[in-house]
Design an enzyme around this catalytic site. Structure first.
Site, PDB file in Angstrom:
ATOM      1  CE  LYS A 183       5.315  -7.449  -3.895  1.00 32.34           C
ATOM      2  NZ  LYS A 183       3.602  -5.976  -3.507  1.00 32.34           N
ATOM      3  CD  GLU A 219       0.433  -3.261   4.301  1.00 37.61           C
ATOM      4  OE1 GLU A 219       1.578  -3.085   4.014  1.00 37.61           O
ATOM      5  OE2 GLU A 219       0.774  -4.467   4.482  1.00 37.61           O
TER       6      GLU A 219
HETATM    7  N1  PLP Z   1       2.772  -2.948   0.962  1.00 38.25           N
HETATM    8  C1  PLP Z   1       2.290  -3.637   0.342  1.00 38.25           C
HETATM    9  C2  PLP Z   1       0.837  -4.216   0.474  1.00 38.25           C
HETATM   10  C3  PLP Z   1       3.232  -3.275  -1.017  1.00 38.25           C
HETATM   11  O1  PLP Z   1       2.293  -4.482  -2.044  1.00 38.25           O
HETATM   12  C4  PLP Z   1       3.818  -3.394  -0.932  1.00 38.25           C
HETATM   13  C5  PLP Z   1       5.140  -3.755  -2.469  1.00 38.25           C
HETATM   14  O2  PLP Z   1       5.741  -4.977  -2.306  1.00 38.25           O
HETATM   15  C6  PLP Z   1       4.489  -3.213  -0.111  1.00 38.25           C
HETATM   16  C7  PLP Z   1       3.857  -2.675   1.710  1.00 38.25           C
HETATM   17  C8  PLP Z   1       6.134  -2.131   0.056  1.00 38.25           C
HETATM   18  O3  PLP Z   1       6.524  -3.457   0.463  1.00 38.25           O
HETATM   19  P1  PLP Z   1       8.783  -3.438  -0.496  1.00 38.25           P
HETATM   20  O4  PLP Z   1       9.055  -2.512   0.401  1.00 38.25           O
HETATM   21  O5  PLP Z   1       9.009  -5.091  -0.472  1.00 38.25           O
HETATM   22  O6  PLP Z   1       7.902  -3.148  -2.249  1.00 38.25           O
HETATM   23  C1  COI Z   2       5.952  -3.143  -5.827  1.00 37.23           C
HETATM   24  O1  COI Z   2       5.682  -1.767  -4.540  1.00 37.23           O
HETATM   25  O2  COI Z   2       6.448  -3.611  -5.644  1.00 37.23           O
HETATM   26  C2  COI Z   2       4.562  -3.726  -5.321  1.00 37.23           C
HETATM   27  O3  COI Z   2       4.029  -4.550  -5.677  1.00 37.23           O
HETATM   28  C3  COI Z   2       3.546  -2.649  -4.758  1.00 37.23           C
HETATM   29  C4  COI Z   2       2.255  -2.558  -5.998  1.00 37.23           C
HETATM   30  C5  COI Z   2       2.453  -2.332  -7.649  1.00 37.23           C
HETATM   31  C6  COI Z   2       1.460  -3.933  -5.547  1.00 37.23           C
END
Ligand code: PLP
Ligand code: COI
Length: 339
Positions: A183, A219
């Site tokens: 990330k 995704e």
């Molecule tokens: N995929 C991307 C590209 C994201 O930015 C996020 C957000 O965090 C997710 C998936 C979802 O991840 P999470 O469920 O850990 O927030």
């Molecule tokens: C999240 O879901 O926390 C993300 O980081 C997604 C987006 C705001 C970048």
């Protein structure tokens, strides 16, 4: 502060009282300490500015009916930030410091945790950057970790109402063996042009295909993808998808509900067989998908025939929210109850 209209918050930045910071220098992290400053004083040659040494996380805190504040799966975010650090050669922040800083930031900003009934939550944004100067392409020797929080409403303004997403074959978010699984800001910079194009065309997000073959679903810009058919929860397995903590949670909940779970390559054509589909993530929660349009191929896959969220997505959504809010038993130990 002006009174916050908790039930009508969008997903944006609202100033809160404190953020919490830890510095890495000479091989050591400082004890997380609060500040009221929203600014960071940076060296102009800091590696985060030139060579993209930056990672961030996103997690949420919720106020329960019992008045207690709960943070969802904080340890998972700490571990993912370590994996991001390994991917771009940043100092690894120990899980304990991550958790200490997150808890501190939430407690110090307790008055910004939205009330139970509002449907809103406190978004927690941890950030890690290389701050010492380099001119050659090399990692920094010093790092700054910051946790700020801000109250938020739904990421997509439609909330739990299905929205259309677009496939554009002219853009990739991440390379097959690149940085998609971590990330880091660079992945989001790479998604801005396609995201803007999608928004201008009325789509909530881009659904990326795998960059190598352009055959399988990867995704969405800000969230993972899932599809439902034959009592099975299906989500793409790919070397360029972020391992979403929300998606991992839904896979567990689907299994608990007696569904089959498949994490595997998902060919684009399979979209025509899904009874339901959605975007899933911390910000997005579950955002059901109405329709997927493959713009360049002039193909359209209608997912929601009646324009509403499907029954299984609704069950999963309610179960997840229930655990986060403390209405449902936390059988997997996902929630940190603060007080
Ligand atoms: N995929 C991307 C590209 C994201 O930015 C996020 C957000 O965090 C997710 C998936 C979802 O991840 P999470 O469920 O850990 O927030
Ligand atoms: C999240 O879901 O926390 C993300 O980081 C997604 C987006 C705001 C970048």
């Amino acid at each position: 502060m002006d009174a916050i209209d908790w039930s009508n918050l969008s997903f944006g930045y609202i100033k809160t009282d404190y953020n919490v910071r830890s510095h890495y220098k000479d091989g050591k992290w400082s004890t997380p300490a609060e500040t009221t400053s929203e600014e960071i004083n940076l060296h102009m040659a800091a590696t985060c500015l030139h060579y993209g040494q930056e990672s961030f996380e996103g997690l949420k805190a919720f106020k329960g009916k019992d008045g207690k504040t709960r943070i969802f799966r904080m340890r998972e975010n700490a571990l993912r930030m370590i994996s991001s650090s390994q991917g771009i050669m940043m100092a690894e922040l120990p899980v304990e410091i991550f958790e200490e800083a997150v808890v501190k930031a939430v407690k110090l900003n307790e008055r910004f945790v939205p009330p139970y009934e509002s449907g809103a939550s406190l978004y927690i944004r941890p950030l890690l950057i290389g701050v010492s100067p380099q001119v050659g392409v090399k990692p920094a020797s010093e790092y700054l970790f910051v946790v700020f929080v801000t109250p938020v409403g739904p990421y997509f303004k439609e909330g739990f109402k299905p929205t259309p997403v677009a496939i554009f074959r002219g853009y990739d978010r991440a390379a097959p063996l690149g940085t998609g699984t971590i990330k880091i800001g660079g992945n989001y910079a790479a998604s801005l042009v396609a995201g803007d194009r999608a928004h201008k065309m009325g789509y909530s997000a881009v659904l990326y295909l795998d960059a190598k073959e352009k055959k399988y679903l990867d995704e969405c810009g800000p969230a993972n993808f899932f599809g439902i058919k034959n009592n099975t929860y299906i989500t793409p397995l790919s070397s360029s998808v972020l391992p979403s903590i929300t998606n991992k949670s839904l896979m567990q909940l689907a299994q608990d509900m007696g569904m089959k779970v498949e994490q595997r390559q998902v060919p684009e054509e399979e979209l025509s067989t899904f009874e339901e589909a959605g975007q899933v993530g911390t910000a997005a929660v579950i955002s059901p998908i109405l329709r997927v349009d493959d713009i360049d191929e002039n193909k359209s896959y209608v997912i929601s025939k009646d324009g509403n969220a499907g029954p299984i997505s609704t069950l999963l959504y309610n179960k997840l929210k229930g655990i986060q809010l403390g209405d449902e038993e936390d059988t997997h130990g996902w929630v940190t109850v603060l007080y």
